[in-house]
Design a protein around this motif. Structure first.
Motif, PDB file in Angstrom:
ATOM      1  N   LEU A 114       0.839  -1.192   0.000  1.00 57.29           N
ATOM      2  CA  LEU A 114       0.000   0.000   0.000  1.00 57.29           C
ATOM      3  C   LEU A 114       0.878   1.248   0.000  1.00 57.29           C
ATOM      4  CD1 LEU A 114      -2.705  -1.107   2.601  1.00 57.29           C
ATOM      5  CD2 LEU A 114      -2.935  -1.009   0.116  1.00 57.29           C
ATOM      6  N   TYR A 115       0.388   2.291  -0.647  1.00 57.74           N
ATOM      7  CA  TYR A 115       1.185   3.502  -0.857  1.00 57.74           C
ATOM      8  C   TYR A 115       0.328   4.745  -0.629  1.00 57.74           C
ATOM      9  CZ  TYR A 115       3.741   0.026  -3.625  1.00 57.74           C
ATOM     10  OH  TYR A 115       4.386  -1.103  -4.040  1.00 57.74           O
ATOM     11  N   TRP A 116       0.950   5.791  -0.097  1.00 61.26           N
ATOM     12  CA  TRP A 116       0.359   7.133  -0.079  1.00 61.26           C
ATOM     13  C   TRP A 116       1.238   8.053  -0.912  1.00 61.26           C
ATOM     14  CZ3 TRP A 116      -4.325   8.488   1.058  1.00 61.26           C
ATOM     15  CH2 TRP A 116      -5.052   7.835   2.061  1.00 61.26           C
ATOM     16  N   TYR A 117       0.601   8.759  -1.846  1.00 60.03           N
ATOM     17  CA  TYR A 117       1.276   9.756  -2.675  1.00 60.03           C
ATOM     18  C   TYR A 117       0.604  11.105  -2.479  1.00 60.03           C
ATOM     19  CZ  TYR A 117       3.428   6.050  -5.558  1.00 60.03           C
ATOM     20  OH  TYR A 117       4.144   4.986  -6.018  1.00 60.03           O
ATOM     21  N   ARG A 118       1.366  12.161  -2.746  1.00 58.13           N
ATOM     22  CA  ARG A 118       0.799  13.511  -2.831  1.00 58.13           C
ATOM     23  C   ARG A 118       1.142  14.062  -4.216  1.00 58.13           C
ATOM     24  NH1 ARG A 118       2.292  17.101   1.932  1.00 58.13           N
ATOM     25  NH2 ARG A 118       4.375  17.025   1.012  1.00 58.13           N
ATOM     26  N   GLN A 119       0.170  14.741  -4.787  1.00 58.67           N
ATOM     27  CA  GLN A 119       0.346  15.301  -6.128  1.00 58.67           C
ATOM     28  C   GLN A 119       0.052  16.787  -6.116  1.00 58.67           C
ATOM     29  OE1 GLN A 119      -2.394  13.846  -9.137  1.00 58.67           O
ATOM     30  NE2 GLN A 119      -0.829  13.989 -10.713  1.00 58.67           N
ATOM     31  N   ALA A 120       1.025  17.587  -6.562  1.00 57.93           N
ATOM     32  CA  ALA A 120       0.769  19.006  -6.771  1.00 57.93           C
ATOM     33  C   ALA A 120      -0.056  19.149  -8.042  1.00 57.93           C
ATOM     34  CB  ALA A 120       2.083  19.765  -6.877  1.00 57.93           C
ATOM     35  N   ALA A 121      -0.706  20.276  -8.186  1.00 52.55           N
ATOM     36  CA  ALA A 121      -1.653  20.483  -9.280  1.00 52.55           C
ATOM     37  C   ALA A 121      -1.041  20.147 -10.634  1.00 52.55           C
ATOM     38  CB  ALA A 121      -2.147  21.930  -9.274  1.00 52.55           C
ATOM     39  N   GLY A 122      -1.614  19.142 -11.308  1.00 50.39           N
ATOM     40  CA  GLY A 122      -1.209  18.791 -12.660  1.00 50.39           C
ATOM     41  C   GLY A 122       0.194  18.261 -12.804  1.00 50.39           C
ATOM     42  N   GLY A 163       3.526  15.420 -11.267  1.00 54.97           N
ATOM     43  CA  GLY A 163       3.783  14.024 -10.934  1.00 54.97           C
ATOM     44  C   GLY A 163       3.496  13.719  -9.483  1.00 54.97           C
ATOM     45  N   LEU A 164       3.775  12.500  -9.117  1.00 49.67           N
ATOM     46  CA  LEU A 164       3.424  11.997  -7.797  1.00 49.67           C
ATOM     47  C   LEU A 164       4.650  11.921  -6.889  1.00 49.67           C
ATOM     48  CD1 LEU A 164       1.170   9.050  -8.960  1.00 49.67           C
ATOM     49  CD2 LEU A 164       0.510  11.383  -8.448  1.00 49.67           C
ATOM     50  N   GLN A 165       4.478  12.347  -5.662  1.00 49.60           N
ATOM     51  CA  GLN A 165       5.525  12.252  -4.650  1.00 49.60           C
ATOM     52  C   GLN A 165       5.143  11.152  -3.673  1.00 49.60           C
ATOM     53  OE1 GLN A 165       5.693  15.457  -1.777  1.00 49.60           O
ATOM     54  NE2 GLN A 165       7.886  15.212  -1.492  1.00 49.60           N
ATOM     55  N   LEU A 166       5.977  10.122  -3.572  1.00 48.76           N
ATOM     56  CA  LEU A 166       5.703   9.027  -2.635  1.00 48.76           C
ATOM     57  C   LEU A 166       5.932   9.511  -1.212  1.00 48.76           C
ATOM     58  CD1 LEU A 166       5.040   6.020  -2.160  1.00 48.76           C
ATOM     59  CD2 LEU A 166       7.497   5.565  -2.387  1.00 48.76           C
ATOM     60  N   LEU A 167       4.929   9.318  -0.367  1.00 48.36           N
ATOM     61  CA  LEU A 167       5.026   9.728   1.040  1.00 48.36           C
ATOM     62  C   LEU A 167       5.346   8.536   1.945  1.00 48.36           C
ATOM     63  CD1 LEU A 167       1.883  12.045   1.223  1.00 48.36           C
ATOM     64  CD2 LEU A 167       4.259  12.726   0.820  1.00 48.36           C
ATOM     65  N   PHE A 168       4.561   7.487   1.817  1.00 51.37           N
ATOM     66  CA  PHE A 168       4.715   6.302   2.660  1.00 51.37           C
ATOM     67  C   PHE A 168       4.390   5.066   1.836  1.00 51.37           C
ATOM     68  CE2 PHE A 168       5.040   8.559   6.643  1.00 51.37           C
ATOM     69  CZ  PHE A 168       4.269   9.696   6.469  1.00 51.37           C
ATOM     70  N   TYR A 169       4.989   3.935   2.217  1.00 46.08           N
ATOM     71  CA  TYR A 169       4.545   2.666   1.673  1.00 46.08           C
ATOM     72  C   TYR A 169       4.615   1.609   2.753  1.00 46.08           C
ATOM     73  CZ  TYR A 169       9.408   1.084   1.044  1.00 46.08           C
ATOM     74  OH  TYR A 169      10.706   0.717   1.243  1.00 46.08           O
ATOM     75  N   SER A 170       3.808   0.554   2.548  1.00 49.73           N
ATOM     76  CA  SER A 170       3.695  -0.495   3.552  1.00 49.73           C
ATOM     77  C   SER A 170       3.628  -1.851   2.866  1.00 49.73           C
ATOM     78  CB  SER A 170       2.436  -0.278   4.398  1.00 49.73           C
ATOM     79  OG  SER A 170       2.204  -1.388   5.245  1.00 49.73           O
ATOM     80  N   ILE A 230       5.608   0.331   8.097  1.00 47.45           N
ATOM     81  CA  ILE A 230       5.490   1.592   7.383  1.00 47.45           C
ATOM     82  C   ILE A 230       6.885   2.112   7.077  1.00 47.45           C
ATOM     83  CG2 ILE A 230       4.566   3.930   7.401  1.00 47.45           C
ATOM     84  CD1 ILE A 230       2.411   1.803   7.692  1.00 47.45           C
ATOM     85  N   SER A 231       7.097   2.513   5.822  1.00 44.41           N
ATOM     86  CA  SER A 231       8.340   3.170   5.427  1.00 44.41           C
ATOM     87  C   SER A 231       8.016   4.582   4.988  1.00 44.41           C
ATOM     88  CB  SER A 231       9.020   2.411   4.290  1.00 44.41           C
ATOM     89  OG  SER A 231       9.430   1.136   4.710  1.00 44.41           O
ATOM     90  N   SER A 232       8.773   5.544   5.508  1.00 47.71           N
ATOM     91  CA  SER A 232       8.562   6.949   5.187  1.00 47.71           C
ATOM     92  C   SER A 232       9.595   7.403   4.170  1.00 47.71           C
ATOM     93  CB  SER A 232       8.678   7.795   6.459  1.00 47.71           C
ATOM     94  OG  SER A 232       8.604   9.171   6.144  1.00 47.71           O
ATOM     95  N   GLU A 233       9.123   8.101   3.169  1.00 40.53           N
ATOM     96  CA  GLU A 233      10.016   8.557   2.108  1.00 40.53           C
ATOM     97  C   GLU A 233      10.439  10.010   2.269  1.00 40.53           C
ATOM     98  OE1 GLU A 233      11.284   6.697  -0.678  1.00 40.53           O
ATOM     99  OE2 GLU A 233      10.755   5.263   0.882  1.00 40.53           O
ATOM    100  N   VAL A 234       9.595  10.806   2.891  1.00 39.84           N
ATOM    101  CA  VAL A 234       9.865  12.252   2.948  1.00 39.84           C
ATOM    102  C   VAL A 234       9.638  12.739   4.379  1.00 39.84           C
ATOM    103  CG1 VAL A 234       9.258  14.509   2.051  1.00 39.84           C
ATOM    104  CG2 VAL A 234       9.058  12.511   0.572  1.00 39.84           C
ATOM    105  N   PRO A 235      10.647  13.380   4.999  1.00 41.43           N
ATOM    106  CA  PRO A 235      10.441  13.929   6.343  1.00 41.43           C
ATOM    107  C   PRO A 235       9.356  15.000   6.324  1.00 41.43           C
ATOM    108  CG  PRO A 235      12.764  13.947   5.754  1.00 41.43           C
ATOM    109  CD  PRO A 235      12.003  13.604   4.511  1.00 41.43           C
ATOM    110  N   ALA A 250      14.277  -3.831  -3.468  1.00 38.46           N
ATOM    111  CA  ALA A 250      13.717  -2.741  -2.667  1.00 38.46           C
ATOM    112  C   ALA A 250      13.295  -1.547  -3.512  1.00 38.46           C
ATOM    113  CB  ALA A 250      14.743  -2.283  -1.635  1.00 38.46           C
ATOM    114  N   SER A 251      13.451  -1.661  -4.830  1.00 41.87           N
ATOM    115  CA  SER A 251      13.149  -0.512  -5.678  1.00 41.87           C
ATOM    116  C   SER A 251      11.677  -0.182  -5.652  1.00 41.87           C
ATOM    117  CB  SER A 251      13.570  -0.803  -7.117  1.00 41.87           C
ATOM    118  OG  SER A 251      14.957  -0.864  -7.230  1.00 41.87           O
ATOM    119  N   LYS A 252      11.436   1.105  -5.510  1.00 40.67           N
ATOM    120  CA  LYS A 252      10.071   1.569  -5.589  1.00 40.67           C
ATOM    121  C   LYS A 252       9.842   2.174  -6.959  1.00 40.67           C
ATOM    122  CE  LYS A 252      11.220   3.799  -1.987  1.00 40.67           C
ATOM    123  NZ  LYS A 252      12.323   2.947  -1.543  1.00 40.67           N
TER     124      LYS A 252
END
Lengths: 111, 112
Positions: free
Chosen positions: A33-41, A43-50, A56-61, B97-99
Motif C-alpha cells: 500500500l502507498y500514499w502519494y501527494r500530487q501538486a496540481a497537474g 507528478g506523484l511524490q511518494l510519502l509512505f509505503y507499507s 510503514i516506510s517513510s520517504e519524505v520527512p 527494494a526498488s520503488k
C-alpha cells in the motif's frame, strides 16, 4: 475484482488542525500500500509505503504519519496541518512489483 | 537518485493529429509503466513494458521501451478529445527494494 476506496473525497481544514485520511482495498490479500501527494497537474511524490500490517516506510520527512492497522486499510494522519500540506492525496495498492492501482484521491485544502 | 523526465510538459493539438510523448532517464529500469489521469481522479494504468525494445499497442496508442531500458515513448495516432489528460510514466529499478518513481507528467489537450 479488486477495488480501492478513499475518503473523504474533499476536505477543507484550518492550519493546525488534525488530519485523518483513510484508504481501504477489497478483493486482494496482503497488498503493498502507498500514499502519494500530487501538486496540481504534476507528478506523484511518494510519502509512505507499507508491505504489511504495522510495517510503514517513510520517504519524505514531514509532519505526516501513516498507519496500517489492518491488512487492507491504510491511514494517513497529521497532528497539526500546515499550509504546505494542501494537495491531492492518492492511495495505491500493488501485488505485482511493476504495477500500481490508484484510488480516486482526496483533495485537501488547508486554509 | 533515479529521475524520469517527461517531454513535452504541455501539448495542445487538433483532433486527428498524431503526437509523441517522451519519458527519459539516465538510469536503467526493470520495467516502465504509462498512466493516464483525468482531473480530480486517480491515475489509471495503461500499459507495462518490461523488455528492451518492446512495443505494445492499445488501440491508437503505441508504447515503446528503449533498447537500453532508459527511455520510453507514447505515440497517439489520430488523437481524439477523449485522449485529453495527464500522461505519467513510471519506472522501477532492479533491486528488490526498488520503488516505482514517477515522471512529472505531460498534460495533453486535444481540441475538437
Amino acid at each position: 475484482s479488486q477495488t480501492i476506496h478513499q475518503w473523504p473525497a474533499t476536505l477543507v481544514q484550518p492550519v493546525g488542525s488534525p488530519l485523518s485520511l483513510e484508504c481501504t482495498v477489497e478483493g486482494t490479500s496482503n497488498p503493498n500500500l502507498y500514499w502519494y501527494r500530487q501538486a496540481a497537474g504534476r507528478g506523484l511524490q511518494l510519502l509512505f509505503y507499507s508491505v504489511g500490517i504495522g510495517q510503514i516506510s517513510s520517504e519524505v520527512p514531514q509532519n505526516l504519519s501513516a498507519s496500517r492497522p489492518q491488512d487492507r486499510q491504510f491511514i494517513l494522519s497529521s497532528k497539526k496541518l500546515l499550509l504546505s500540506d494542501s494537495g491531492f492525496y492518492l492511495c495505491a495498492w500493488s501485488v505485482y512489483p511493476n504495477e500500481q492501482f490508484f484510488g480516486p484521491g482526496t483533495r485537501l485544502t488547508v486554509l | 537518485t533515479q529521475l524520469l523526465e517527461q517531454s513535452p510538459q504541455f501539448l495542445s493539438i487538433q483532433e486527428g493529429e498524431n503526437l509523441t510523448v517522451y519519458c527519459n532517464s539516465s538510469s536503467v529500469f526493470s520495467s516502465l509503466q504509462w498512466y493516464r489521469q483525468e482531473p480530480g481522479e486517480g491515475p489509471v494504468l495503461l500499459v507495462t513494458v518490461v523488455t528492451g525494445g518492446e512495443v505494445k499497442k492499445l488501440k491508437r496508442l503505441t508504447f515503446q521501451f528503449g533498447d537500453a531500458r532508459k527511455d520510453s515513448s507514447l505515440h497517439i495516432t489520430a488523437a481524439q478529445p477523449g485522449d485529453t489528460g495527464l500522461y505519467l510514466c513510471a519506472g522501477r529499478g532492479y533491486s528488490s527494494a526498488s520503488k516505482i518513481i514517477f515522471g512529472s507528467g505531460t498534460r495533453l489537450s486535444i481540441r475538437p
